[in-house]
Scaffold this motif. Structure first.
Motif, PDB file in Angstrom:
ATOM      1  N   ILE A 216      16.550  25.602 -32.828  1.00 47.28           N
ATOM      2  CA  ILE A 216      17.916  25.127 -33.126  1.00 47.28           C
ATOM      3  C   ILE A 216      18.355  24.044 -32.138  1.00 47.28           C
ATOM      4  O   ILE A 216      18.929  23.027 -32.533  1.00 47.28           O
ATOM      5  N   ASN A 217      18.096  24.261 -30.862  1.00 39.30           N
ATOM      6  CA  ASN A 217      18.619  23.297 -29.878  1.00 39.30           C
ATOM      7  C   ASN A 217      17.673  22.118 -29.655  1.00 39.30           C
ATOM      8  O   ASN A 217      18.126  20.968 -29.612  1.00 39.30           O
ATOM      9  N   ILE A 218      16.381  22.402 -29.509  1.00 37.23           N
ATOM     10  CA  ILE A 218      15.480  21.274 -29.204  1.00 37.23           C
ATOM     11  C   ILE A 218      15.119  20.525 -30.486  1.00 37.23           C
ATOM     12  O   ILE A 218      15.369  19.322 -30.612  1.00 37.23           O
ATOM     13  N   VAL A 219      14.560  21.240 -31.474  1.00 37.88           N
ATOM     14  CA  VAL A 219      14.214  20.549 -32.729  1.00 37.88           C
ATOM     15  C   VAL A 219      15.490  20.016 -33.386  1.00 37.88           C
ATOM     16  O   VAL A 219      15.504  18.915 -33.945  1.00 37.88           O
ATOM     17  N   GLY A 220      16.585  20.775 -33.288  1.00 38.24           N
ATOM     18  CA  GLY A 220      17.859  20.324 -33.874  1.00 38.24           C
ATOM     19  C   GLY A 220      18.337  19.015 -33.253  1.00 38.24           C
ATOM     20  O   GLY A 220      18.841  18.131 -33.953  1.00 38.24           O
ATOM     21  N   THR A 221      18.176  18.867 -31.937  1.00 42.18           N
ATOM     22  CA  THR A 221      18.590  17.614 -31.287  1.00 42.18           C
ATOM     23  C   THR A 221      17.653  16.474 -31.694  1.00 42.18           C
ATOM     24  O   THR A 221      18.098  15.342 -31.941  1.00 42.18           O
ATOM     25  N   TYR A 222      16.376  16.783 -31.799  1.00 44.66           N
ATOM     26  CA  TYR A 222      15.437  15.771 -32.316  1.00 44.66           C
ATOM     27  C   TYR A 222      15.892  15.308 -33.707  1.00 44.66           C
ATOM     28  O   TYR A 222      15.910  14.104 -34.004  1.00 44.66           O
ATOM     29  N   HIS A 223      16.270  16.256 -34.566  1.00 46.71           N
ATOM     30  CA  HIS A 223      16.705  15.883 -35.919  1.00 46.71           C
ATOM     31  C   HIS A 223      17.953  15.007 -35.887  1.00 46.71           C
ATOM     32  O   HIS A 223      18.061  14.043 -36.637  1.00 46.71           O
ATOM     33  N   ALA A 224      18.892  15.342 -35.012  1.00 45.09           N
ATOM     34  CA  ALA A 224      20.124  14.531 -34.937  1.00 45.09           C
ATOM     35  C   ALA A 224      19.778  13.103 -34.509  1.00 45.09           C
ATOM     36  O   ALA A 224      20.272  12.128 -35.095  1.00 45.09           O
ATOM     37  N   LEU A 225      18.920  12.973 -33.499  1.00 43.39           N
ATOM     38  CA  LEU A 225      18.538  11.633 -33.010  1.00 43.39           C
ATOM     39  C   LEU A 225      17.719  10.879 -34.056  1.00 43.39           C
ATOM     40  O   LEU A 225      17.949   9.692 -34.308  1.00 43.39           O
TER      41      LEU A 225
END
Ligand SMILES: NC(=O)c1ccc[n+]([C@@H]2O[C@H](COP(=O)([O-])OP(=O)(O)OC[C@H]3O[C@@H](n4cnc5c(N)ncnc54)[C@H](O)[C@@H]3O)[C@@H](O)[C@H]2O)c1
Ligand SMILES: O=C(O)[C@H]1O[C@@H](O)[C@H](O)[C@@H](O)[C@@H]1O
Length: 267
Positions: free
Chosen positions: A92-101
């Motif tokens: 949620i936090n790491i892959v999720g931030t990758y997705h946002a970027l």
């Protein structure tokens, strides 16, 4: 609000505590909102676009990129806001931030503001004043996930030309209630000030602490000030400054082994 009025910003995690308050503040500044969450979002202005993601759709980069298309920027708040199983934090936090970027890159959205955390440095001693340049010393797996988020921001700036600001948010609470909060509190109004500065600053990359103007602080505010963030509130007006002995980590209870061990369930 100069600079933001008339702009369109996507807010991920829009239904959460910070997301709900921030949307109110930004709507008052004349920002048009594109609100993204897995939870239901209550719109705060006429015409606010709401994108309800299915949990299973978090990996739907194209869907997220479509939601971001036409935005001037994205504030990425979505995530698990505390210690949890590392597998969940990674997803949620790491892959999720990758997705946002990555969605921002694909949609040609020029800037992203990341909700990072003071917990990136929660293992520093309370006797140390920390600035964003010191090496990370996360106080748990949650802090590690935020270190990774900041590294992803740096990569997207250096390699793909995005502009990012990571705000290491303190303790976002209605009011401070503990000795630690006396040093770490971020009021609602100061949070809005920090986000406005991060959303409008003329910088390519920055990391700074988002904390109120508490009379005792463990974090250097210079990098935030350079962006135009001037906090006003002081937890010392609301809660006693009970001494915290040197040798105590800034993360307090969060930095104890038990705090992580009790939240590691999955394997
Ligand atoms: N509250 C604090 O004191 C504090 C301090 C430092 C950093 N932060 C960070 O700020 C952010 C917001 O914190 P908060 O206190 O508002 O938390 P919150 O739990 O109230 O809000 C998080 C929101 O993210 C949403 N969300 C979770 N996973 C998602 C996903 N995969 N896709 C889309 N939406 C998803 C949730 O539904 C929720 O609405 C978090 O990233 C947190 O780590 C908070
Ligand atoms: O340091 C803190 O107090 C805060 O750190 C943030 O990252 C967490 O989201 C929040 O739950 C904590 O209260």
């Amino acid at each position: 609000m100069d600079g933001l009025s008339g702009q369109t910003w996507a807010i991920t995690g829009a239904a959460g505590r910070i997301g709900s308050d921030l949307r109110q503040a930004l709507a008052g500044d004349g920002v048009r909102l594109v609100s993204v969450d897995v939870a239901p979002v209550q719109p705060v202005h006429d015409g606010e676009q709401v994108h309800r993601l299915d949990v299973a759709d978090v990996a739907d980069l194209d869907g997220l990129a479509r939601a971001l298309t036409g935005c001037d920027g994205v504030v990425h708040l979505a995530g698990i806001p505390d210690e949890a199983d590392f597998h969940d934090l990674a997803e949620i936090n790491i892959v999720g931030t990758y997705h946002a970027l990555e969605a921002a890159r694909r949609a040609e959205v020029p800037r992203l503001v990341l909700a990072s955390s003071n917990r990136v440095t929660g293992c520093y001693d309370v006797a140390t004043t920390v600035d964003p340049g010191v090496p990370p010393r996360p106080d748990g797996f949650y802090g590690v996930s935020k270190v990774a988020g900041e590294a992803l921001c740096r990569l997207y700036v250096d390699k793909f030309g995005l502009r990012t600001v990571a705000l290491r948010i303190g303790s976002y609470e209605e009011r401070p209630v503990s000795a630690r909060h006396a040093r770490t509190w971020l009021s609602r109004d100061d949070a809005a000030r920090a986000f406005r500065a991060a959303m409008t600053a003329d910088v390519r990359f920055a990391v700074c602490y988002a904390v109120s103007a508490n009379r005792e602080l463990w974090w250097d505010l210079a990098d935030g000030r350079a962006l135009g963030f001037e906090p006003v509130d002081d937890a010392g007006d609301l809660v006693p400054l009970t001494p915290i002995p040197p040798g105590t980590p800034q993360g307090g209870e969060f930095a104890t082994p038990g705090y992580s061990l009790e939240r590691m369930h999955r394997r």
